[in-house]
Design a protein around this motif. Structure first.
Motif, PDB file in Angstrom:
ATOM      1  N   ASN A  23       0.829  -1.121  -0.050  1.00 13.23           N
ATOM      2  CA  ASN A  23       0.000   0.015  -0.023  1.00 13.23           C
ATOM      3  C   ASN A  23       0.969   1.232   0.040  1.00 13.23           C
ATOM      4  O   ASN A  23       2.121   1.190   0.570  1.00 13.23           O
ATOM      5  CB  ASN A  23      -0.881   0.093   1.131  1.00 13.23           C
ATOM      6  N   PRO A  24       0.531   2.324  -0.819  1.00 15.79           N
ATOM      7  CA  PRO A  24      -1.051   2.749  -1.247  1.00 15.79           C
ATOM      8  C   PRO A  24      -0.881   1.775  -2.609  1.00 15.79           C
ATOM      9  O   PRO A  24      -0.062   1.210  -2.965  1.00 15.79           O
ATOM     10  CB  PRO A  24      -0.715   4.029  -1.624  1.00 15.79           C
ATOM     11  N   VAL A  25      -2.024   1.829  -3.069  1.00 16.50           N
ATOM     12  CA  VAL A  25      -2.597   1.191  -4.343  1.00 16.50           C
ATOM     13  C   VAL A  25      -3.245   2.228  -5.328  1.00 16.50           C
ATOM     14  O   VAL A  25      -4.127   3.093  -4.585  1.00 16.50           O
ATOM     15  CB  VAL A  25      -3.197  -0.236  -4.174  1.00 16.50           C
ATOM     16  N   ILE A  26      -2.804   2.362  -6.621  1.00 15.72           N
ATOM     17  CA  ILE A  26      -3.764   3.389  -7.477  1.00 15.72           C
ATOM     18  C   ILE A  26      -4.037   2.357  -8.661  1.00 15.72           C
ATOM     19  O   ILE A  26      -3.564   1.617  -9.206  1.00 15.72           O
ATOM     20  CB  ILE A  26      -2.673   4.418  -8.061  1.00 15.72           C
ATOM     21  N   PHE A  27      -5.546   2.845  -9.011  1.00 10.96           N
ATOM     22  CA  PHE A  27      -6.249   2.127 -10.134  1.00 10.96           C
ATOM     23  C   PHE A  27      -6.382   3.116 -11.193  1.00 10.96           C
ATOM     24  O   PHE A  27      -7.061   4.250 -10.708  1.00 10.96           O
ATOM     25  CB  PHE A  27      -7.463   1.384  -9.348  1.00 10.96           C
ATOM     26  N   SER A  28      -6.454   2.810 -12.400  1.00 16.09           N
ATOM     27  CA  SER A  28      -7.186   3.648 -13.547  1.00 16.09           C
ATOM     28  C   SER A  28      -8.463   3.498 -13.219  1.00 16.09           C
ATOM     29  O   SER A  28      -9.318   2.721 -12.693  1.00 16.09           O
ATOM     30  CB  SER A  28      -6.888   3.005 -14.814  1.00 16.09           C
ATOM     31  N   GLY A  29      -9.134   4.884 -13.552  1.00 21.88           N
ATOM     32  CA  GLY A  29     -10.500   4.959 -13.606  1.00 21.88           C
ATOM     33  C   GLY A  29     -11.378   4.068 -14.084  1.00 21.88           C
ATOM     34  O   GLY A  29     -12.423   3.959 -13.807  1.00 21.88           O
ATOM     35  N   ARG A  30     -11.027   3.313 -14.923  1.00 28.81           N
ATOM     36  CA  ARG A  30     -11.718   2.353 -15.715  1.00 28.81           C
ATOM     37  C   ARG A  30     -12.074   1.354 -14.579  1.00 28.81           C
ATOM     38  O   ARG A  30     -12.963   0.429 -14.756  1.00 28.81           O
ATOM     39  CB  ARG A  30     -11.062   1.672 -16.834  1.00 28.81           C
ATOM     40  N   TYR A  31     -11.543   0.942 -13.510  1.00 28.43           N
ATOM     41  CA  TYR A  31     -11.922   0.088 -12.415  1.00 28.43           C
ATOM     42  C   TYR A  31     -12.927   0.647 -11.318  1.00 28.43           C
ATOM     43  O   TYR A  31     -13.284  -0.037 -10.782  1.00 28.43           O
ATOM     44  CB  TYR A  31     -10.631  -0.412 -11.817  1.00 28.43           C
ATOM     45  N   ARG A  32     -13.390   1.725 -11.577  1.00 27.98           N
ATOM     46  CA  ARG A  32     -14.256   2.478 -10.551  1.00 27.98           C
ATOM     47  C   ARG A  32     -15.768   1.449 -10.073  1.00 27.98           C
ATOM     48  O   ARG A  32     -15.872   1.199  -9.173  1.00 27.98           O
ATOM     49  CB  ARG A  32     -14.950   3.770 -10.922  1.00 27.98           C
ATOM     50  N   ARG A  33     -16.004   0.935 -11.583  1.00 25.34           N
ATOM     51  CA  ARG A  33     -17.534   0.310 -11.467  1.00 25.34           C
ATOM     52  C   ARG A  33     -17.131  -1.037 -10.365  1.00 25.34           C
ATOM     53  O   ARG A  33     -17.858  -1.817  -9.714  1.00 25.34           O
ATOM     54  CB  ARG A  33     -18.168   0.073 -12.662  1.00 25.34           C
ATOM     55  N   LYS A  58      -5.421  -9.624  -8.280  1.00 23.59           N
ATOM     56  CA  LYS A  58      -4.959 -10.937  -8.445  1.00 23.59           C
ATOM     57  C   LYS A  58      -5.724 -11.324  -9.665  1.00 23.59           C
ATOM     58  O   LYS A  58      -5.109 -12.194 -10.341  1.00 23.59           O
ATOM     59  CB  LYS A  58      -5.502 -11.844  -7.170  1.00 23.59           C
ATOM     60  N   LYS A  59      -6.786 -10.722 -10.020  1.00 24.39           N
ATOM     61  CA  LYS A  59      -7.412 -10.915 -11.200  1.00 24.39           C
ATOM     62  C   LYS A  59      -6.882 -10.459 -12.397  1.00 24.39           C
ATOM     63  O   LYS A  59      -6.924 -11.152 -13.570  1.00 24.39           O
ATOM     64  CB  LYS A  59      -9.029 -10.194 -11.097  1.00 24.39           C
ATOM     65  N   TYR A  60      -6.133  -9.230 -12.281  1.00 20.73           N
ATOM     66  CA  TYR A  60      -5.366  -8.758 -13.315  1.00 20.73           C
ATOM     67  C   TYR A  60      -3.842  -8.497 -13.022  1.00 20.73           C
ATOM     68  O   TYR A  60      -3.338  -7.400 -13.217  1.00 20.73           O
ATOM     69  CB  TYR A  60      -5.932  -7.380 -13.881  1.00 20.73           C
ATOM     70  N   PRO A  61      -3.086  -9.752 -12.812  1.00 18.19           N
ATOM     71  CA  PRO A  61      -1.733  -9.700 -12.528  1.00 18.19           C
ATOM     72  C   PRO A  61      -0.791  -8.868 -13.307  1.00 18.19           C
ATOM     73  O   PRO A  61      -0.096  -8.282 -13.167  1.00 18.19           O
ATOM     74  CB  PRO A  61      -1.095 -11.090 -12.201  1.00 18.19           C
ATOM     75  N   ASP A  62      -1.055  -8.815 -14.661  1.00 22.16           N
ATOM     76  CA  ASP A  62      -0.154  -8.393 -15.694  1.00 22.16           C
ATOM     77  C   ASP A  62      -0.607  -6.990 -15.708  1.00 22.16           C
ATOM     78  O   ASP A  62       0.377  -6.330 -16.527  1.00 22.16           O
ATOM     79  CB  ASP A  62      -0.479  -8.966 -17.165  1.00 22.16           C
ATOM     80  N   GLU A  63      -1.565  -6.593 -15.035  1.00 16.43           N
ATOM     81  CA  GLU A  63      -1.790  -5.044 -15.050  1.00 16.43           C
ATOM     82  C   GLU A  63      -1.108  -4.028 -13.945  1.00 16.43           C
ATOM     83  O   GLU A  63      -1.043  -2.914 -13.814  1.00 16.43           O
ATOM     84  CB  GLU A  63      -3.259  -4.554 -15.024  1.00 16.43           C
ATOM     85  N   VAL A  64      -0.381  -5.131 -13.044  1.00 18.27           N
ATOM     86  CA  VAL A  64       0.166  -4.131 -12.044  1.00 18.27           C
ATOM     87  C   VAL A  64       1.458  -3.739 -12.112  1.00 18.27           C
ATOM     88  O   VAL A  64       2.383  -4.822 -12.430  1.00 18.27           O
ATOM     89  CB  VAL A  64       0.042  -5.029 -10.729  1.00 18.27           C
ATOM     90  N   PHE A  65       1.744  -2.667 -12.023  1.00 20.23           N
ATOM     91  CA  PHE A  65       3.248  -1.954 -11.869  1.00 20.23           C
ATOM     92  C   PHE A  65       3.647  -1.963 -10.365  1.00 20.23           C
ATOM     93  O   PHE A  65       3.031  -1.024  -9.688  1.00 20.23           O
ATOM     94  CB  PHE A  65       3.380  -0.877 -12.542  1.00 20.23           C
TER      95      PHE A  65
END
Length: 202
Positions: free
Chosen positions: A151-161, A177-184
């Motif tokens: 932590n902290p963790v930041i998400f693109s706005g596309r994950y809001r829903r 965990k669902k999108y491991p390849d998206e994590v930097f």
């Protein structure tokens, strides 16, 4: 990311019951101030700085807590405060309430309130490095050199829903965990990202 001002909603989650600590750890005094105050002051101070006309990012800080003492401190710092009357549901209640209050943003940053040794300079570096690659990665995480999450963790706005639909007490880690390849991951010292779960952690 280049061009324009980046809008980041910071959702500061301070509603935990501190069961493993044996009480409300957020009000525990550490080196002269309560545990929750460290991160809250970090983000509130940075948010003030981003209001300058030449700032490439704008932070909007939302404090979510079930504790009146914490909410009062947030109001004194000028951040948006949301009372969490659903804290028994777990961390996802804080996520949902924070997102509702934040409205639309380019990114949503979630921070827990029990990391007293996290430095503002480290968080700024985390955001800067993540934004440089945000066209390739939609999630960013500040991690200890020996750890996997963080932590902290930041998400693109596309994950809001998808974030709003979470239930239970596992939080955004379910999406990571669902999108491991998206994590930097941006690395930080282990002590900085250490959270206080038990009295022995102090």
């Amino acid at each position: 990311m280049q061009g324009g001002t980046v809008q980041i909603a910071v959702i500061y989650m301070a509603s935990g019951f501190g069961k493993r600590f044996g009480g409300n750890k957020l009000l525990e005094m550490i080196e002269g101030k309560p545990l929750f105050a460290y991160g809250l002051e970090l983000f509130a101070g940075w948010a003030d700085d981003t209001q300058k006309a030449n700032s490439p990012i704008r932070l909007n800080v939302i404090l979510v807590s079930q504790y009146q003492e914490v909410l009062a401190a947030g109001r004194n710092l000028g951040v948006r405060c949301v009372e969490n009357r659903q804290a028994g549901e777990g961390i996802t209640a804080s996520i949902r309430l924070g997102l509702e209050a934040a409205g639309d943003a380019d990114f949503y940053l979630f921070s827990v309130a029990d990391q007293p040794w996290l430095k503002q300079s480290t968080v700024k570096r985390f955001i800067r490095e993540y934004l440089e690659v945000s066209g390739q990665y939609s999630i960013g995480c500040l991690s200890a050199e020996k750890g996997g999450g963080g932590n902290p963790v930041i998400f693109s706005g596309r994950y809001r829903r998808e974030l709003s639909a979470l239930r239970g007490d596992k939080g955004g880690s379910q999406i990571m965990k669902k999108y491991p390849d998206e994590v930097f991951r941006v690395w930080a010292g282990e002590n900085e990202v250490k959270d206080i779960d038990r009295i022995s952690d102090l």
